[in-house]
Write a protein that holds these residues in place. Structure first.
Motif, PDB file in Angstrom:
ATOM      1  N   MET A   1       0.856  -1.181   0.000  1.00  0.00           N
ATOM      2  CA  MET A   1       0.000   0.000   0.000  1.00  0.00           C
ATOM      3  C   MET A   1       0.898   1.239   0.000  1.00  0.00           C
ATOM      4  O   MET A   1       1.870   1.295   0.750  1.00  0.00           O
ATOM      5  N   ASP A   2       0.542   2.230  -0.832  1.00  0.00           N
ATOM      6  CA  ASP A   2       1.372   3.429  -0.852  1.00  0.00           C
ATOM      7  C   ASP A   2       1.093   4.308   0.372  1.00  0.00           C
ATOM      8  O   ASP A   2       0.079   4.149   1.051  1.00  0.00           O
ATOM      9  N   ARG A   4       0.343   7.479   0.773  1.00  0.00           N
ATOM     10  CA  ARG A   4      -0.828   8.368   0.747  1.00  0.00           C
ATOM     11  C   ARG A   4      -2.089   7.616   1.179  1.00  0.00           C
ATOM     12  O   ARG A   4      -2.839   8.077   2.044  1.00  0.00           O
ATOM     13  N   LEU A   5      -2.309   6.457   0.590  1.00  0.00           N
ATOM     14  CA  LEU A   5      -3.489   5.677   0.934  1.00  0.00           C
ATOM     15  C   LEU A   5      -3.440   5.234   2.394  1.00  0.00           C
ATOM     16  O   LEU A   5      -4.449   5.254   3.093  1.00  0.00           O
ATOM     17  N   LYS A   6      -2.264   4.847   2.860  1.00  0.00           N
ATOM     18  CA  LYS A   6      -2.138   4.446   4.260  1.00  0.00           C
ATOM     19  C   LYS A   6      -2.549   5.586   5.191  1.00  0.00           C
ATOM     20  O   LYS A   6      -3.280   5.379   6.160  1.00  0.00           O
ATOM     21  N   LYS A   7      -2.096   6.797   4.896  1.00  0.00           N
ATOM     22  CA  LYS A   7      -2.457   7.964   5.716  1.00  0.00           C
ATOM     23  C   LYS A   7      -3.965   8.207   5.684  1.00  0.00           C
ATOM     24  O   LYS A   7      -4.586   8.500   6.705  1.00  0.00           O
ATOM     25  N   GLN A   8      -4.548   8.112   4.511  1.00  0.00           N
ATOM     26  CA  GLN A   8      -5.993   8.327   4.381  1.00  0.00           C
ATOM     27  C   GLN A   8      -6.780   7.297   5.190  1.00  0.00           C
ATOM     28  O   GLN A   8      -7.729   7.635   5.893  1.00  0.00           O
ATOM     29  N   LEU A   9      -6.354   6.030   5.109  1.00  0.00           N
ATOM     30  CA  LEU A   9      -7.043   4.981   5.857  1.00  0.00           C
ATOM     31  C   LEU A   9      -6.842   5.146   7.364  1.00  0.00           C
ATOM     32  O   LEU A   9      -7.766   4.896   8.155  1.00  0.00           O
ATOM     33  N   ASP A  10      -5.658   5.585   7.766  1.00  0.00           N
ATOM     34  CA  ASP A  10      -5.414   5.848   9.194  1.00  0.00           C
ATOM     35  C   ASP A  10      -6.346   6.951   9.704  1.00  0.00           C
ATOM     36  O   ASP A  10      -6.903   6.846  10.797  1.00  0.00           O
ATOM     37  N   PHE A  11      -6.505   7.994   8.915  1.00  0.00           N
ATOM     38  CA  PHE A  11      -7.407   9.085   9.291  1.00  0.00           C
ATOM     39  C   PHE A  11      -8.848   8.576   9.379  1.00  0.00           C
ATOM     40  O   PHE A  11      -9.567   8.895  10.326  1.00  0.00           O
ATOM     41  N   ILE A  12      -9.247   7.784   8.414  1.00  0.00           N
ATOM     42  CA  ILE A  12     -10.610   7.239   8.395  1.00  0.00           C
ATOM     43  C   ILE A  12     -10.881   6.431   9.663  1.00  0.00           C
ATOM     44  O   ILE A  12     -11.947   6.560  10.277  1.00  0.00           O
ATOM     45  N   LEU A  13      -9.924   5.625  10.072  1.00  0.00           N
ATOM     46  CA  LEU A  13     -10.102   4.862  11.315  1.00  0.00           C
ATOM     47  C   LEU A  13     -10.098   5.771  12.536  1.00  0.00           C
ATOM     48  O   LEU A  13     -10.856   5.557  13.481  1.00  0.00           O
TER      49      LEU A  13
END
Length: 195
Positions: A1-2, A4-13
């Motif tokens: 996972m790149d 950017r996507l990891k950061k977005q998913l972390d924020f979502i959680l």
């Protein structure tokens, strides 16, 4: 996972925690206390349905995003009850620290965008912010009215406190302020709001 996507998913959680922040307002029909996520969702739906009552034309998608993100900071800062004079003294500082930590989980461009929307909401200088703030005032008032003023009675809230909070509603919507004033007057007459 790149990254950017990891950061977005972390924020979502992380923002899922907003569901655990309980407000003083109870759900309609004498329900349990509302959480921040429910409040934000309700405001976003209200924004779409009531957009015709904004004093000025608004970008409704922007208003809805403001509604959805405005209380994310309460994950760290906690909910400050509208009539808690002591809590209101430290609210801004607590929310600023929370804004920095929580939005920093995102990629920088999205962090900047959402922080700017949060600040715009707080400052009430744009038509979108004024309308979103009117909804932020109206939503708990509608719920409290649906519960026969129970939250006002419980906290022994005075008319001057309610009007103090609600006076900004007219900046976003004169029509919604008319409804607000009518509901306040009815609740004063019933003894739910103290004179």
């Amino acid at each position: 996972m790149d990254e950017r996507l990891k950061k977005q998913l972390d924020f979502i959680l992380e923002i899922d925690k907003e569901k655990n922040i309980l407000r003083q307002t109870h759900l309609s029909g004498h329900g349990r206390r509302e959480n921040d996520a429910e409040h934000a969702w309700h405001m976003a739906i209200m924004a779409y349905l009531l957009k015709e009552y904004s004093n000025e034309p608004v970008d409704i998608a922007k208003v809805m995003i403001m509604c959805l993100i405005h209380d994310v900071v309460e994950i760290d800062a906690g909910d400050t009850y509208a009539y808690d004079e002591e809590g209101l003294k430290t609210q801004k500082a607590r929310e600023e620290a929370a804004k920095e930590r929580i939005y920093s989980l995102l990629p920088d461009d999205q962090k900047q965008e959402l922080q700017a929307l949060f600040d715009e909401f707080e400052e009430r200088k744009t038509p979108e912010a004024r309308f979103a703030r009117a909804l932020d005032n109206l939503q708990p008032l509608l719920l409290n009215n649906s519960n026969d003023g129970g939250d006002w009675r419980e906290h022994q809230v005075k008319a001057e406190q309610v009007y103090g909070r609600q006076h900004h509603t007219a900046e976003g919507s004169a029509k919604l302020y008319e409804v607000t004033d009518q509901l306040i007057q009815e609740n004063i007459a019933k003894g739910n709001i103290r004179k």
